[in-house]
Design an enzyme around this catalytic site. Structure first.
Site, PDB file in Angstrom:
ATOM      1  N   ASN A  73      -9.000  -3.732  -7.356  1.00 56.39           N
ATOM      2  CA  ASN A  73      -9.387  -3.145  -6.066  1.00 56.39           C
ATOM      3  C   ASN A  73      -9.343  -1.608  -6.095  1.00 56.39           C
ATOM      4  O   ASN A  73      -9.434  -0.960  -5.056  1.00 56.39           O
ATOM      5  CB  ASN A  73      -8.482  -3.667  -4.938  1.00 56.39           C
ATOM      6  CG  ASN A  73      -7.017  -3.293  -5.137  1.00 56.39           C
ATOM      7  OD1 ASN A  73      -6.670  -2.578  -6.076  1.00 56.39           O
ATOM      8  ND2 ASN A  73      -6.159  -3.768  -4.255  1.00 56.39           N
ATOM      9  N   GLU A 125      -2.518   1.193  -2.826  1.00 54.88           N
ATOM     10  CA  GLU A 125      -3.566   0.232  -2.512  1.00 54.88           C
ATOM     11  C   GLU A 125      -4.660   0.926  -1.687  1.00 54.88           C
ATOM     12  O   GLU A 125      -4.445   2.012  -1.133  1.00 54.88           O
ATOM     13  CB  GLU A 125      -2.957  -0.926  -1.709  1.00 54.88           C
ATOM     14  CG  GLU A 125      -1.879  -1.715  -2.464  1.00 54.88           C
ATOM     15  CD  GLU A 125      -2.430  -2.660  -3.518  1.00 54.88           C
ATOM     16  OE1 GLU A 125      -3.496  -2.380  -4.097  1.00 54.88           O
ATOM     17  OE2 GLU A 125      -1.775  -3.696  -3.772  1.00 54.88           O
TER      18      GLU A 125
END
Ligand code: F6R
Length: 268
Positions: free
Chosen positions: A137, A144
């Protein structure tokens, strides 16, 4: 950003290892930023081989890992400390007292770990070379998607995708942590040189977004476009989504010929 595409994962590891060897040759007391994960294993194996062959010593080296799980004891084989000891530190001559991970001891306030870690990095003179992987990702460390591009070492919640991606490493009866303490994106960007390694098809989209997409918190690795000395080392599979591939190969050829004439560019 320099993009180097090599034929396979072993070539990526060997290329990265050569850069580490060269750095430690000119600066034995260098500060290394390190990562865990499957991608780094081939690199650690290469470095251990070079050490056993007498070509490389880590005696004066200091290291800072990108991240550590929160709520996992260091003795637990799933901790990143255990990974680093097992795969690397126990096989080389590094002084373990100079190896650092952002670990939170039992009872310690996890929110205090980040600022102390930042201070330690600063006291060591900053990171000369940060080695790292990339999540499918686009995460770097455990920053993140949506992480602040100005973030510093802190507690982060892992995404469901990261938990699924890493789930393969945990047995059914094992606790899989959802929280980690990770260097922030700004912490990573402070490193004098950054080497991102990506191998395998599962990384192709993240790599394309990193190298050719917009700089965006939704793909944290894309911030490397703003770093003065970031190199992305890829195997063929990880490079599969790149539109500008011919140019990267062409540039690499030119850089290699410069390197042959003038030596490895080891100024960090
Ligand atoms: C680990 C880390 C992560 C990994 C990334 C890729 O310390 O910081 O960002 O580098 O999740 O992991 P692998 O290499 O297992 O695909």
């Amino acid at each position: 950003m320099e993009v180097v595409i090599l034929k396979d994962a072993d070539s990526v590891a060997a290329y990265a290892a050569d850069l580490v060897v060269e750095l430690l040759r000119v600066k034995p007391a260098a500060v290394l930023g390190l990562a865990t994960g499957s991608t780094q294993l081939a690199l650690y194996r290469c470095l251990v081989r070079q050490h056993l062959a007498g070509k490389l010593s880590f005696k004066q080296t200091t290291s800072f890992n990108l991240d550590e799980y929160l709520g996992v004891a260091v003795e637990n084989s799933q901790s990143y400390r255990a990974y680093m000891d097992r795969e690397f530190f126990d096989r080389i001559d590094i002084d373990k007292g100079k190896t650092n991970l952002p670990f939170c001891t039992d009872g310690e306030n996890p929110r205090l770990v980040g600022p102390l870690y930042e201070q330690k990095i600063c006291d060591a003179g900053g990171i000369d070379l940060q080695l790292m992987g990339i999540g499918a990702n686009g995460h770097i460390g455990f920053n993140e998607p949506s992480s602040s591009l100005c973030s510093r070492t802190r507690v982060k919640t892992l995404t469901k995708q990261t938990l699924e991606d890493n789930g393969r490493l945990f047995n059914d009866d094992e606790f899989q942590p959802r929280l980690a303490i990770t260097m922030g994106i700004a912490t990573i960007m402070d490193a004098r040189r950054i080497l991102l390694l990506a191998t395998g098809k599962t990384k192709a989209d993240a790599v394309a977004n990193t190298v050719e997409g917009p700089v965006s918190a939704m793909c944290p690795a894309s911030v490397l476009q703003m770093h003065e000395r970031a190199t992305v080392l890829l195997d063929e599979d990880a490079a599969a989504g790149l539109a500008n591939r011919d140019y990267y190969d062409w540039t690499h050829l030119q850089n290699e010929s410069l390197k042959n004439r003038f030596g490895i560019d080891h100024e960090v």
